[in-house]
Design a protein around this motif. Structure first.
Motif, short mmCIF file in Angstrom:
data_model
loop_
_atom_site.label_atom_id
_atom_site.label_comp_id
_atom_site.label_asym_id
_atom_site.label_seq_id
_atom_site.Cartn_x
_atom_site.Cartn_y
_atom_site.Cartn_z
N GLU A 76 -0.24 -9.59 -2.95
CA GLU A 76 -1.69 -9.62 -3.08
C GLU A 76 -2.11 -9.15 -4.47
O GLU A 76 -3.10 -9.64 -5.02
N THR A 77 -1.35 -8.21 -5.04
CA THR A 77 -1.63 -7.73 -6.39
C THR A 77 -0.39 -7.90 -7.25
O THR A 77 0.64 -7.28 -6.98
N ALA A 88 -2.40 0.12 -11.06
CA ALA A 88 -2.92 -1.14 -10.50
C ALA A 88 -3.94 -0.86 -9.40
O ALA A 88 -5.00 -1.48 -9.36
N ARG A 89 -3.63 0.08 -8.51
CA ARG A 89 -4.58 0.42 -7.43
C ARG A 89 -5.90 0.92 -8.01
O ARG A 89 -6.98 0.53 -7.58
N VAL A 92 -7.82 -2.01 -9.74
CA VAL A 92 -8.44 -2.90 -8.76
C VAL A 92 -9.66 -2.22 -8.15
O VAL A 92 -10.72 -2.84 -7.98
N HIS A 112 -6.88 -12.33 -4.27
CA HIS A 112 -5.63 -11.83 -4.85
C HIS A 112 -5.95 -11.32 -6.25
O HIS A 112 -6.94 -11.72 -6.87
N TRP A 113 -5.13 -10.42 -6.72
CA TRP A 113 -5.39 -9.70 -7.96
C TRP A 113 -4.21 -9.79 -8.90
O TRP A 113 -3.07 -9.93 -8.46
N SER A 114 -4.47 -9.66 -10.18
CA SER A 114 -3.43 -9.41 -11.16
C SER A 114 -3.96 -8.35 -12.12
O SER A 114 -5.15 -8.33 -12.45
N VAL A 124 -8.14 -7.05 -15.32
CA VAL A 124 -7.98 -7.31 -13.89
C VAL A 124 -8.56 -8.69 -13.59
O VAL A 124 -9.71 -8.97 -13.92
#
Length: 146
Positions: A76-77, A88-89, A92, A112-114, A124
């Protein structure tokens, strides 16, 4: 009558997909999208959202097995080089506070994330698994500080 038949076909396909997922230990309440292909209502693309990833595949009434899932599990990430899971958390979470991202998330069913490191902090990107690519429905980007 056509709408009723299509509704029935769609409901049955979702059941087939859930049955195919059970041996893989996927939660039976996981969101599942069965999206009919244009001009072929008996074939569909499949997206399954698990706790922290996406599975993609297809459902074809005329094949055996009817449901085929890709081997790849897409997180998802996606975390870029130089970015920790904790970073990252946090990135986001900060991106979710952005007005445009919040609006996008009210519409997105399969976000979904990057997260990538940048000179200012983090870049992000948020997208929806239903719409691959860049721009438009596929998502947007926001910079967040460290």
């Amino acid at each position: 009558a056509y709408v009723a038949v299509m509704f029935g076909i769609h409901a049955a396909a979702r059941g087939d997909v859930r049955t195919a997922l059970a041996p893989e230990g996927v939660d039976p309440t996981s969101p599942v999208l069965v999206s009919p292909l244009p001009a072929d209502p008996l074939s569909s693309d499949v997206i399954v959202r698990t706790a922290d990833a996406y599975r993609f595949g297809s459902h074809r009434w005329a094949s055996s097995p009817r449901t085929r899932l890709d081997e790849a599990v897409v997180p998802e990430t996606a975390i870029g080089p130089g970015v920790t899971e904790e970073d990252a958390r946090a990135a986001v979470a900060a991106a979710r506070e952005d007005r445009d991202v919040a609006r996008y998330l009210t519409w997105s069913r399969f976000p979904h994330w990057s997260v990538e490191a940048s000179a200012e902090g983090f870049l992000v990107r948020v997208g929806d698994a239903r719409y691959p690519g860049t721009g438009g429905l596929s998502g947007l980007s926001v910079s967040v500080p460290r």
